[in-house]
Scaffold this active site. Structure first.
Site, PDB file in Angstrom:
ATOM      1  CG  ASP A 118      -1.837   1.165   1.301  1.00 31.92           C
ATOM      2  OD1 ASP A 118      -2.684   1.272   0.399  1.00 31.92           O
ATOM      3  OD2 ASP A 118      -1.717   1.985   2.229  1.00 31.92           O
TER       4      ASP A 118
ATOM      5  CD  GLU B  45      -2.558   2.482  -3.341  1.00 30.80           C
ATOM      6  OE1 GLU B  45      -3.558   3.199  -3.466  1.00 30.80           O
ATOM      7  OE2 GLU B  45      -1.859   2.473  -2.308  1.00 30.80           O
TER       8      GLU B  45
END
Length: 729
Positions: A409, A462
């Site tokens: 993330d 990401e």
């Protein structure tokens, strides 16, 4: 000496009594530094203490409390292994080995690897490990707190009394250790820490805990050390091939707590085994991607502010329950990817923040160590112990839980020192630039270690910028990820789809521009949870037009996505065309499936996954320019796009045509590379999906009419707001 006399100086006695003594193993346990052996123990509140033989048949001596201090000591007549027989108020009698009768616990290899910050099995060295030491069953606790003045383990087993189990410091590692006998898995615990300045810190959860108390509780839990008997040997042996860049990969993104809320039953991993896995398999997705399931204090963060990077959240069950879920998913030929958050952590008092009274895991300077947007602390990636901690966490999920991938993330926030900061709010790197060189080094190290130690597992970034080489190998100077989310495709495509079809001709590049860079990385096309929260509405809510057009547009969006180069990711609820924005306190609108239009979208997703997997041309060369060829990319006036997806030699090509206006187009001629019958494998306007059933009757033959540089062509009917895919043969 005689029992009841003070053999310590008064300062040491007070330190033991008040729980501030920095070196308890130097003064507690059996001592042989007097005229006769004696035992000293800190047992505040005890009524009496005896020292007895291990078999309980002999009394070696009685201990007396020193001046009401809670410190007991007295002579013993044997140097054999002993038990403490403790009588507590109310008549409770406890017999246990003395924690201070055991020698050094961590071995030389563990200490060496910890010192080198290359202990990738960190949870086997630090944290709480149930084991047998010198023939005695118990739990070894160890924690890294190099700047602490004193550390004690507290829990139900010692009434959360920080005076009773102070730990031994192992230098130069900065690790504190103790063995507590006669306890085991299931025990709650924390660490009581006195900082370098003498201040008592809030009680801290274990950074390496493998199990945690269910929120809102914040205690760590001793996890079982019994190995799980896996049954996924076939899956693990095949995993590398399943994860190749040439394989079909489609991820169903799930927040388990809001996927389905059964009446009268708590959502847990057993429920996920029973309901989620068959559902995902039935829709044809290859993987379940879970929003972070690391332990996190605030449910409203959806797991993106974790504090327990080695522990599955207690919200859904035990670590053993999670392991069974992964095993069951593999048995159903479903992979499991977890969102993993090494970028930042919340500043809750019981967590990592100023863990030993100093900025141990985070940067001390808020210009480097505090994330303004999320009110979180940023890991100090330049500290080798922090890198070791994070890499060991990632490996723990891959090796211990057999998770198939980590979706990392917020990578962009790690790569740039000025991420979401104004001038003067950030510190340049050593060369004066904005790149976070320490984070770059960490990510490369992470990916290199994962490839070495967890073959077949994948890492997915990401990453929302144009940072070069995210999926390039570290040997070639890249970051080493296997895949990267294509945020540009997501943004441009959704922006295009939100336009009234009348105006789409002016935003034609919203579809075509993505192919300029589509092969610069190995991409995943994401329609994730981020696109259906914070006032963004639902996917179908973004679509223009009346109800019919909204559904047609959504079906066309999915048709474009599943035929476009790149792997696929869809957040739960998208497959049923959920009308409202995602709410983590609610569930997917399953009742909407009573409406044929919603059920039709779900059926389309199932068929798209089936076609995507069955047609090599749609996945085999996802990351290769040779796998894609524009046929029509410039028909702005009609908002029509046509392209070929191409597999390896001998694999039939697939022609994809999208008509992004509500006007059916008859007699639309498109050149194709081979003569013969082209089967209509997909039509998003089919009646079974809720469409108007305009199409080509299942397929058609080419005619010898030259078009688009080809000697033969197809005379097509293009459905309104529809995507068709035709396969040769």
């Amino acid at each position: 000496m005689s029992a009841g006399t003070i053999s310590l100086d008064r300062g040491a006695l007070q330190q033991l009594s008040h729980g501030t003594h920095a070196d308890p193993f130097a003064v507690l346990g059996r001592r042989d530094d007097g005229a006769e052996p004696y035992v000293r123990a800190v047992l505040p509140g005890a009524e009496s203490v005896e020292v007895v033989s291990r078999d309980g048949k002999q009394v070696f001596g009685a201990l007396k409390e020193l001046e009401g201090s809670g410190v007991f000591e007295g002579p013993v007549k044997s140097v054999d292994p002993y038990l403490l027989k403790i009588r507590w108020p109310g008549g409770t009698v406890q017999e246990t080995e003395d924690p201070y009768s055991f020698g050094l616990l961590l071995g030389d290899l563990d200490l060496y690897l910890l010192g080198e910050s290359r202990h990738f099995e960190l949870a086997k060295a630090l944290g709480a490990n149930a084991m047998t030491v010198e023939g005695v069953a118990g739990v070894r606790f160890a924690v890294w707190a190099p700047n602490a003045r004193r550390v004690a383990v507290i829990g139900d087993f010692n009434a959360w009394d920080s005076r009773r189990a102070p730990m031994r410091l192992r230098q130069p590692s900065g690790v504190w250790e103790i063995f507590i006998p006669r306890i085991g898995p299931g025990e709650r615990y924390k660490f009581a820490i006195i900082g370098h300045d003498g201040a008592r810190l809030p009680d801290k959860a274990d950074p390496i805990a493998r199990s945690a108390e269910k929120a809102p509780g914040t205690a760590s839990i001793v996890a079982s050390s019994e190995p799980y008997k896996w049954s996924d040997e076939r899956w693990m042996a095949e995993r590398q091939g399943r994860h190749a860049a040439s394989a079909p990969l489609s991820f169903y993104e799930v927040h388990l707590g809001s996927w389905m809320k059964p009446d009268g039953r708590e959502v847990d991993w057993d429920f996920a085994i029973e309901k989620l896995i068959p559902y995902v398999a039935g829709l044809g997705f290859t993987h379940i991607e879970l929003l972070p399931v690391s332990e996190h204090p605030f449910g409203g963060s959806w797991g993106y502010q974790p504090l327990g990077l080695f522990a599955p959240t207690g919200r859904y069950g035990s670590p053993e329950d999670f392991v069974r879920f992964v095993d069951a998913a593999h048995a159903a030929d479903i992979g499991v990817v977890v969102d993993w958050v090494p970028a930042h952590f919340p500043t809750d008092a019981h967590g990592l923040y100023r863990f030993d009274g100093t900025s141990l895991y985070e940067h001390a300077d808020p210009r480097e160590g505090f994330h303004i947007d999320w009110n979180t602390a940023i890991y100090n990636f330049g500290r080798k112990e922090v890198q070791n901690f994070l890499i060991a966490s990632g490996l723990h999920w891959l090796e211990e839980f057999h998770v198939d991938g980590l979706r990392v993330d917020a990578v962009a926030s790690m790569l740039y020192r000025d991420y979401s900061r104004k001038a003067g709010e950030w510190i340049p790197n050593q060369y004066g630039g904005r790149e976070n060189l320490e984070a770059v080094g960490f990510l490369k190290h992470l990916n290199a270690v994962v490839r070495e130690r967890a073959p077949g597992a994948i890492t997915i970034a990401e990453e929302s910028t144009a940072w070069p080489g995210v999926t390039q190998s570290t040997e070639e100077g890249g970051l080493g990820f296997h895949f990267k989310w294509n945020m540009g495709w997501m943004h441009d495509t959704l922006h295009y789809m939100e336009q009234n079809p009348i105006y789409r001709q002016y935003d034609h590049d919203g579809i075509t521009f993505g192919l300029v860079y589509a092969f610069s990385e190995k991409f995943v096309l994401p329609l994730s949870h981020d696109e259906v929260v914070h006032g963004k509405g639902s996917l179908i809510g973004k679509m223009p037009g009346d109800a019919w057009q909204k559904f047609a547009n959504l079906r066309a969006l999915y048709g474009i996505m599943w035929t476009h180069p790149g792997k696929k990711l869809l957040f739960m609820g998208g497959e049923v065309a959920q009308q409202r924005e995602w709410n983590h306190d609610d569930q997917v609108d399953w009742a909407s499936l009573d409406d044929p239009n919603h059920a039709g979208v779900q059926r389309l997703i199932r068929d798209l996954n089936r076609i995507y997997s069955a047609e090599p041309a749609l996945h085999a060369r996802d990351a290769e320019p040779a796998g894609f060829r524009w046929v029509i990319g410039d028909d702005r006036a009609n908002s029509v796009f046509a392209f070929l997806r191409l597999g390896e030699d001998g694999q039939p090509p697939v022609l994809v045509v999208a008509n992004m206006t509500p006007i059916p187009r008859h007699g639309y001629r498109i050149g194709v590379p081979a003569a013969g019958f082209w089967t209509e494998a997909l039509n998003t306007d089919a009646g079974i999906y809720g469409g108007s059933n305009v199409g080509n009757g299942g397929g058609l033959e080419t005619t010898a009419v030259e078009s688009h540089g080809e000697a033969q062509s197809l005379d097509l009917t293009l459905p309104p707001l529809g995507v068709i895919a035709l396969r040769l043969g």
